[in-house]
Motif scaffolding. Structure first.
Motif, PDB file in Angstrom:
ATOM      1  N   ALA A 126       0.838  -1.206   0.000  1.00  0.00           N
ATOM      2  CA  ALA A 126       0.000   0.000   0.000  1.00  0.00           C
ATOM      3  C   ALA A 126       0.868   1.250   0.000  1.00  0.00           C
ATOM      4  O   ALA A 126       0.558   2.243  -0.676  1.00  0.00           O
ATOM      5  CB  ALA A 126      -0.926  -0.006   1.212  1.00  0.00           C
ATOM      6  N   LEU A 127       1.969   1.211   0.753  1.00  0.00           N
ATOM      7  CA  LEU A 127       2.899   2.340   0.776  1.00  0.00           C
ATOM      8  C   LEU A 127       3.480   2.581  -0.613  1.00  0.00           C
ATOM      9  O   LEU A 127       3.587   3.728  -1.070  1.00  0.00           O
ATOM     10  CB  LEU A 127       4.010   2.065   1.788  1.00  0.00           C
ATOM     11  N   ARG A 128       3.865   1.507  -1.312  1.00  0.00           N
ATOM     12  CA  ARG A 128       4.395   1.662  -2.670  1.00  0.00           C
ATOM     13  C   ARG A 128       3.339   2.246  -3.610  1.00  0.00           C
ATOM     14  O   ARG A 128       3.652   3.080  -4.473  1.00  0.00           O
ATOM     15  CB  ARG A 128       4.898   0.319  -3.193  1.00  0.00           C
ATOM     16  N   LEU A 129       2.099   1.807  -3.453  1.00  0.00           N
ATOM     17  CA  LEU A 129       1.024   2.348  -4.284  1.00  0.00           C
ATOM     18  C   LEU A 129       0.849   3.847  -4.046  1.00  0.00           C
ATOM     19  O   LEU A 129       0.728   4.633  -5.004  1.00  0.00           O
ATOM     20  CB  LEU A 129      -0.288   1.629  -3.975  1.00  0.00           C
ATOM     21  N   LEU A 130       0.820   4.246  -2.804  1.00  0.00           N
ATOM     22  CA  LEU A 130       0.641   5.660  -2.497  1.00  0.00           C
ATOM     23  C   LEU A 130       1.813   6.495  -2.981  1.00  0.00           C
ATOM     24  O   LEU A 130       1.632   7.619  -3.472  1.00  0.00           O
ATOM     25  CB  LEU A 130       0.443   5.837  -0.985  1.00  0.00           C
ATOM     26  N   ASP A 131       3.013   5.951  -2.866  1.00  0.00           N
ATOM     27  CA  ASP A 131       4.186   6.662  -3.371  1.00  0.00           C
ATOM     28  C   ASP A 131       4.101   6.848  -4.881  1.00  0.00           C
ATOM     29  O   ASP A 131       4.424   7.917  -5.413  1.00  0.00           O
ATOM     30  CB  ASP A 131       5.453   5.893  -3.000  1.00  0.00           C
ATOM     31  N   ALA A 132       3.635   5.816  -5.589  1.00  0.00           N
ATOM     32  CA  ALA A 132       3.508   5.899  -7.048  1.00  0.00           C
ATOM     33  C   ALA A 132       2.520   6.986  -7.456  1.00  0.00           C
ATOM     34  O   ALA A 132       2.755   7.740  -8.402  1.00  0.00           O
ATOM     35  CB  ALA A 132       3.075   4.552  -7.614  1.00  0.00           C
TER      36      ALA A 132
ATOM     37  N   ALA B 267      -0.210   1.392 -11.333  1.00  0.00           N
ATOM     38  CA  ALA B 267       0.866   1.091 -10.385  1.00  0.00           C
ATOM     39  C   ALA B 267       0.665  -0.227  -9.662  1.00  0.00           C
ATOM     40  O   ALA B 267       1.591  -0.735  -9.022  1.00  0.00           O
ATOM     41  CB  ALA B 267       0.971   2.227  -9.360  1.00  0.00           C
ATOM     42  N   LEU B 268      -0.515  -0.805  -9.764  1.00  0.00           N
ATOM     43  CA  LEU B 268      -0.875  -1.951  -8.928  1.00  0.00           C
ATOM     44  C   LEU B 268       0.025  -3.156  -9.152  1.00  0.00           C
ATOM     45  O   LEU B 268       0.454  -3.808  -8.194  1.00  0.00           O
ATOM     46  CB  LEU B 268      -2.341  -2.319  -9.172  1.00  0.00           C
ATOM     47  N   VAL B 269       0.323  -3.476 -10.398  1.00  0.00           N
ATOM     48  CA  VAL B 269       1.085  -4.695 -10.686  1.00  0.00           C
ATOM     49  C   VAL B 269       2.469  -4.638 -10.047  1.00  0.00           C
ATOM     50  O   VAL B 269       2.887  -5.553  -9.340  1.00  0.00           O
ATOM     51  CB  VAL B 269       1.193  -4.920 -12.206  1.00  0.00           C
ATOM     52  N   ALA B 270       3.181  -3.536 -10.280  1.00  0.00           N
ATOM     53  CA  ALA B 270       4.543  -3.434  -9.736  1.00  0.00           C
ATOM     54  C   ALA B 270       4.527  -3.327  -8.208  1.00  0.00           C
ATOM     55  O   ALA B 270       5.355  -3.939  -7.528  1.00  0.00           O
ATOM     56  CB  ALA B 270       5.249  -2.221 -10.332  1.00  0.00           C
TER      57      ALA B 270
END
Length: 430
Positions: free
Chosen positions: A20-26, A37-40
């Motif tokens: 979730a953190l990676r998604l928000l950063d993206a 961004a979801l896949v990565a």
């Protein structure tokens, strides 16, 4: 069940929060669409954990201004917007206050995200907020710049409608291949219908598990998104030739094919065209699929009906994709409006005299709707607005005095709302 260890990056439940953190950063730092961004971002999580990461990120984006206001209310100095401590608090708070996660699990699973940072600060801020019994507002605040822009364009009532609309994911709408089967599918899907050929389902099961999906009897499509093709079919050219530009993933192509048009669907994205072909195969509907850049391609002959579902900022689908509120800014709107003008002007020559053109954008920006129409009509004396009959629209969505359709937050609110669209039907007069 193993216990969570907040000091371990592999603590139970932490991988989904890290995703979730990676998604928000993206979304917030790099400006990427959430779905893109979801896949990565979720490459190391699977099944329910992947869904949880997506749900956490989406809810943070729905509630971001209010979450930040809570955080700032108990810190002496504001944390930087991109600080991991702030991001971890957003994730923990949205779990505790929106998703119903037990408080101890909400905080334990985000502390490893700090990676040696101010864990005591995060734990203390979270505890101070949750112990106070504070709740997030029923109507989330919009990002200040978005609120100011929409208030200036549409007024306070629209802003209030948008706040209500962003509070929760919307219901699932489907368009039926055969409108005569509306009552049958209302019963089978346990939904309601706002007009023939439409079913709305609240608290739906996964789409692929619903009756009729595998057999291709319907496809997912917000009721507002179904209006452009309804207006084109309602112009009386069913059975003629139609072009659907920027067509993928194909909802409007399917509508036109089901209405009896000989459809050519054009899109530049091979990935999106793959989805269009899959949808055609599943529904057993037929259309010619063309991979091409509409600004470079041209049809061999003019057509009876043309649908321009133009690329846009997509701010009208914010209740499904709350990331647009945080990554779409005026320069993007201006860029998309320029592309729309070029596409509109070029494609208008592809309609036969007496034929019909529908221009649509899923945008709440006047630059991508009303201004496009005004510019087009000032340059093209051979086109006139062809105002639709109200029977082609769901009750509660009006035709404007100028003859176009503008759907806004707040419309159909008592029945689950609708996406924001601008739609105009034009007749080529010469």
């Amino acid at each position: 069940m193993p216990r969570s260890d907040p000091d371990s990056p592999d603590a139970l439940g932490t991988p989904s929060r890290r995703a979730a953190l990676r998604l928000l950063d993206a979304v917030l730092r790099r400006g990427e669409p959430l779905e893109q961004a979801l896949v990565a971002a979720t490459r190391h999580v699977y099944g329910p954990d992947r869904g949880l990461a997506h749900a956490i990120a989406a809810e943070v984006l729905r509630r971001l201004p209010d979450l930040d206001a809570l955080i700032d209310s108990v810190t002496e100095r504001p944390l930087p917007d991109d600080a991991k401590a702030r991001m971890a608090l957003r994730i923990a708070l949205v779990q505790a206050l929106v998703l119903g996660t037990p408080h101890h699990a909400a905080i334990a699973t985000v502390l490893p995200l700090i990676d040696g940072g101010p864990r005591k600060l995060v734990h203390g801020v979270f505890g101070a907020i949750t112990r106070s019994g504070v709740l997030l507002p029923e109507r989330p605040a919009l990002p200040p710049l978005v609120e100011a822009r929409w208030d200036a364009a549409w007024g306070a009532e629209m802003v209030e409608g948008a706040q209500a609309a962003i509070a929760a994911p919307p219901p699932l709408d489907v368009t039926l291949a055969d409108p005569a089967e509306t009552d049958q599918w209302v019963t089978a899907l346990g939904g309601v219908s706002l007009m023939p050929g439409h079913v709305r389902i609240h608290d739906a099961d996964p789409v692929t598990d619903l009756p009729g999906f595998a057999e291709g009897r319907w496809w997912v499509q917000d009721i507002a998104a179904s209006i452009p093709a309804r207006l084109l079919a309602g112009a009386g050219a069913g059975g003629g030739t139609a072009l659907d530009l920027c067509a993928a993933p194909g909802g409007k192509t399917l509508q036109l094919a089901a209405a009896g048009f000989a459809v050519a669907a054009v899109d530049v994205s091979n990935a999106r065209i793959k989805r269009l072909r899959e949808n055609l195969f599943r529904t057993r509907l037929k259309a010619e699929v063309i991979a091409a850049d509409v600004l470079k391609w041209a049809p061999e002959a003019p057509v009876d009906a043309l649908l321009i579902d133009a690329p846009c900022s997509a701010t009208g689908i914010f209740r499904r994709h709350p990331d647009v509120l945080h990554r779409v800014h005026p320069p993007i709107v201006e860029e998309m409006a320029g592309l729309q003008r070029r596409l509109f002007a070029r494609a208008a020559d592809w309609v036969k005299p007496g034929g019909t053109l529908v221009f649509a954008t899923c945008s709440l920006e006047a630059a991508e709707g009303e201004a496009q129409l005004a510019d087009f009509l000032s340059a093209r004396g051979d086109y006139a607005v062809d105002a639709p009959d109200a029977t082609l629209l769901p009750p509660g969505i009006p035709v404007s005095p100028a003859g176009y359709v503008r759907t806004l937050p707040g419309m159909l609110a008592d029945r689950g709302g609708c996406d924001g669209f601008f739609i105009v039907r034009l007749r080529r007069t010469a």
